[in-house]
Motif scaffolding. Structure first.
Motif, PDB file in Angstrom:
ATOM      1  N   SER A 135      41.251 -22.541  12.235  1.00 22.34           N
ATOM      2  CA  SER A 135      42.387 -21.626  12.059  1.00 22.34           C
ATOM      3  C   SER A 135      43.743 -22.328  12.103  1.00 22.34           C
ATOM      4  O   SER A 135      44.773 -21.669  12.004  1.00 22.34           O
ATOM      5  N   ILE A 136      43.765 -23.650  12.272  1.00 25.27           N
ATOM      6  CA  ILE A 136      45.066 -24.321  12.382  1.00 25.27           C
ATOM      7  C   ILE A 136      45.779 -24.418  11.049  1.00 25.27           C
ATOM      8  O   ILE A 136      45.144 -24.460   9.985  1.00 25.27           O
ATOM      9  N   GLY A 137      47.077 -24.442  11.130  1.00 25.96           N
ATOM     10  CA  GLY A 137      47.886 -24.643   9.934  1.00 25.96           C
ATOM     11  C   GLY A 137      48.223 -26.117   9.780  1.00 25.96           C
ATOM     12  O   GLY A 137      47.624 -26.970  10.433  1.00 25.96           O
ATOM     13  N   SER A 138      49.199 -26.395   8.929  1.00 24.07           N
ATOM     14  CA  SER A 138      49.529 -27.786   8.620  1.00 24.07           C
ATOM     15  C   SER A 138      50.295 -28.474   9.748  1.00 24.07           C
ATOM     16  O   SER A 138      50.483 -29.683   9.726  1.00 24.07           O
ATOM     17  N   ASP A 139      50.731 -27.678  10.752  1.00 23.02           N
ATOM     18  CA  ASP A 139      51.515 -28.270  11.837  1.00 23.02           C
ATOM     19  C   ASP A 139      50.650 -28.995  12.872  1.00 23.02           C
ATOM     20  O   ASP A 139      51.162 -29.727  13.709  1.00 23.02           O
ATOM     21  N   ILE A 140      49.330 -28.783  12.820  1.00 28.19           N
ATOM     22  CA  ILE A 140      48.428 -29.480  13.734  1.00 28.19           C
ATOM     23  C   ILE A 140      47.389 -30.221  12.890  1.00 28.19           C
ATOM     24  O   ILE A 140      46.736 -29.623  12.036  1.00 28.19           O
ATOM     25  N   GLY A 141      47.243 -31.511  13.150  1.00 29.02           N
ATOM     26  CA  GLY A 141      46.365 -32.317  12.313  1.00 29.02           C
ATOM     27  C   GLY A 141      44.978 -32.561  12.890  1.00 29.02           C
ATOM     28  O   GLY A 141      44.067 -32.991  12.177  1.00 29.02           O
ATOM     29  N   LEU A 193      50.497 -21.822  20.654  1.00 28.52           N
ATOM     30  CA  LEU A 193      51.091 -22.583  21.745  1.00 28.52           C
ATOM     31  C   LEU A 193      51.324 -24.030  21.333  1.00 28.52           C
ATOM     32  O   LEU A 193      52.377 -24.610  21.585  1.00 28.52           O
ATOM     33  N   ALA A 194      50.339 -24.608  20.684  1.00 24.93           N
ATOM     34  CA  ALA A 194      50.463 -26.006  20.261  1.00 24.93           C
ATOM     35  C   ALA A 194      51.547 -26.147  19.202  1.00 24.93           C
ATOM     36  O   ALA A 194      52.308 -27.108  19.193  1.00 24.93           O
ATOM     37  N   ALA A 195      51.612 -25.153  18.330  1.00 23.50           N
ATOM     38  CA  ALA A 195      52.578 -25.227  17.239  1.00 23.50           C
ATOM     39  C   ALA A 195      54.007 -25.190  17.768  1.00 23.50           C
ATOM     40  O   ALA A 195      54.909 -25.798  17.198  1.00 23.50           O
ATOM     41  N   MET A 220      51.670 -37.084  13.439  1.00 25.05           N
ATOM     42  CA  MET A 220      50.722 -35.963  13.412  1.00 25.05           C
ATOM     43  C   MET A 220      50.545 -35.429  14.842  1.00 25.05           C
ATOM     44  O   MET A 220      50.484 -36.182  15.799  1.00 25.05           O
ATOM     45  N   LYS A 221      50.487 -34.084  14.927  1.00 24.79           N
ATOM     46  CA  LYS A 221      50.343 -33.447  16.231  1.00 24.79           C
ATOM     47  C   LYS A 221      48.869 -33.080  16.449  1.00 24.79           C
ATOM     48  O   LYS A 221      48.241 -32.466  15.586  1.00 24.79           O
ATOM     49  N   ALA A 222      48.336 -33.448  17.600  1.00 18.08           N
ATOM     50  CA  ALA A 222      46.962 -33.101  17.945  1.00 18.08           C
ATOM     51  C   ALA A 222      46.962 -32.121  19.109  1.00 18.08           C
ATOM     52  O   ALA A 222      47.875 -32.116  19.929  1.00 18.08           O
ATOM     53  N   LEU A 223      45.932 -31.290  19.147  1.00 20.66           N
ATOM     54  CA  LEU A 223      45.758 -30.304  20.219  1.00 20.66           C
ATOM     55  C   LEU A 223      44.490 -30.669  20.987  1.00 20.66           C
ATOM     56  O   LEU A 223      43.421 -30.809  20.397  1.00 20.66           O
ATOM     57  N   LEU A 224      44.632 -30.854  22.293  1.00 20.91           N
ATOM     58  CA  LEU A 224      43.475 -31.219  23.114  1.00 20.91           C
ATOM     59  C   LEU A 224      43.284 -30.149  24.190  1.00 20.91           C
ATOM     60  O   LEU A 224      44.138 -29.950  25.055  1.00 20.91           O
ATOM     61  N   ILE A 225      42.159 -29.443  24.103  1.00 26.45           N
ATOM     62  CA  ILE A 225      41.823 -28.389  25.069  1.00 26.45           C
ATOM     63  C   ILE A 225      41.078 -29.038  26.237  1.00 26.45           C
ATOM     64  O   ILE A 225      40.039 -29.650  26.036  1.00 26.45           O
ATOM     65  N   ILE A 226      41.607 -28.881  27.437  1.00 29.48           N
ATOM     66  CA  ILE A 226      40.951 -29.476  28.613  1.00 29.48           C
ATOM     67  C   ILE A 226      40.287 -28.387  29.445  1.00 29.48           C
ATOM     68  O   ILE A 226      40.965 -27.536  30.011  1.00 29.48           O
ATOM     69  N   GLU A 270      51.639 -37.263  18.565  1.00 27.55           N
ATOM     70  CA  GLU A 270      51.926 -36.295  19.626  1.00 27.55           C
ATOM     71  C   GLU A 270      50.624 -35.590  20.014  1.00 27.55           C
ATOM     72  O   GLU A 270      49.874 -35.145  19.147  1.00 27.55           O
ATOM     73  N   VAL A 271      50.373 -35.496  21.316  1.00 28.59           N
ATOM     74  CA  VAL A 271      49.173 -34.812  21.797  1.00 28.59           C
ATOM     75  C   VAL A 271      49.606 -33.658  22.696  1.00 28.59           C
ATOM     76  O   VAL A 271      50.260 -33.865  23.721  1.00 28.59           O
ATOM     77  N   VAL A 272      49.278 -32.439  22.285  1.00 31.23           N
ATOM     78  CA  VAL A 272      49.565 -31.253  23.090  1.00 31.23           C
ATOM     79  C   VAL A 272      48.306 -30.923  23.880  1.00 31.23           C
ATOM     80  O   VAL A 272      47.256 -30.642  23.303  1.00 31.23           O
ATOM     81  N   ILE A 273      48.423 -31.013  25.196  1.00 33.37           N
ATOM     82  CA  ILE A 273      47.268 -30.876  26.083  1.00 33.37           C
ATOM     83  C   ILE A 273      47.302 -29.501  26.744  1.00 33.37           C
ATOM     84  O   ILE A 273      48.282 -29.152  27.402  1.00 33.37           O
TER      85      ILE A 273
END
Lengths: 122, 122
Positions: free
Chosen positions: B30-36, A117-119, B1-7, B64-67
Motif C-alpha cells: 500500500s505504500i506510495g512513492s514516498d517510501i521505497g 506516519l512514515a510518510a 530513499m526513505k525506508a520504513l522499519l516496523i519493530i 532515511e530509516v523511519v523506525i
C-alpha cells in the motif's frame, strides 16, 4: 444505545494501564452520536475486569456492546481467554447484543496508519 | 530513499511473528512513492534483529530509516531497549537519517480507528 469497550491485557506497570485509560478518554472525547458510552477493561492485573466493564456498559443503558481486543496478535488471550470472560455476561443478558471485533493488530486501518506516519516523519 | 522499519517485540509463538510479517507485507502493498522499502525486525525471540533490519534498509539504498515501535505501551522496551539497539547503527552510519516515531499505542490515529470500528460494527 451502543457502547464501546476496549479490552487490554493489563500490566503490573501502572503507567501502561493508564495509557489505556488515557486512550479511552481520548476516544470518549471524539465519539459521535452513534456511540453513547466508552470504557476500558482488563483481562488481568488491572481493574475493572472484563465482566465488570460489560456490566458498566449495560448499567449505562447499552443495548449493544462492541468489544475491541486491544491486542497486537491473535494469541490465546484473544482466541480463548477474552471470549471465556464474555460468555457469562452474554448468558446473563441475552437481550444485549455483544459483538467482539478483530483485535487491534488485524484491523484494516493499521497498515494505512503506519504508512501515513512514515510518510510524514521528518 | 526513505525506508520504513516496523519493530515488534517478537514471540515464541511463530504465528504472532507471522502476523507482524503479514502486516509488513500489507504495508508494502500500500505504500506510495514516498517510501521505497518496508521491512520488520524483532527486539527478541524472532529474526531479523533490529540491527539486521536497519542494515537491510540501508543495503536497499535507504538514506532515511523511519523506525516504528509496534508496541502498545511506552514501557522499558520502547524507552530503553529499542534505542539501545539502534544506537550502534546510528554511529556506524552517520550519513543515514534514523527517526523513531511514537509507539503504536500513542499514535494520533488510534482513537479514530477504534471509534470508526465501533460505529460500523454490526
Amino acid at each position: 444505545m451502543k457502547a464501546l469497550l476496549i479490552i487490554a491485557h493489563g500490566s503490573r506497570r501502572q503507567a501502561s494501564n493508564d495509557e489505556v485509560r488515557d486512550l479511552t478518554a481520548r476516544i470518549k472525547a471524539s465519539i459521535g452520536s452513534d456511540i453513547g458510552y466508552v470504557d476500558c477493561a482488563f483481562l488481568e492485573l488491572a481493574e475493572p475486569s472484563i465482566p465488570d466493564g460489560i456490566e458498566s456498559c449495560i448499567q449505562q443503558g447499552a443495548s449493544e456492546v462492541v468489544i475491541v481486543p486491544y491486542f497486537l496478535s491473535a494469541g490465546r488471550h484473544v482466541i480463548e481467554d477474552i471470549p471465556a470472560e464474555i460468555a457469562p455476561k452474554i448468558e446473563q443478558y441475552p437481550e444485549v447484543k455483544m459483538t467482539v471485533t478483530s483485535h487491534l493488530g488485524a484491523m484494516e486501518g493499521i497498515p494505512q496508519l503506519l504508512t501515513s506516519l512514515a510518510a510524514t516523519a521528518y
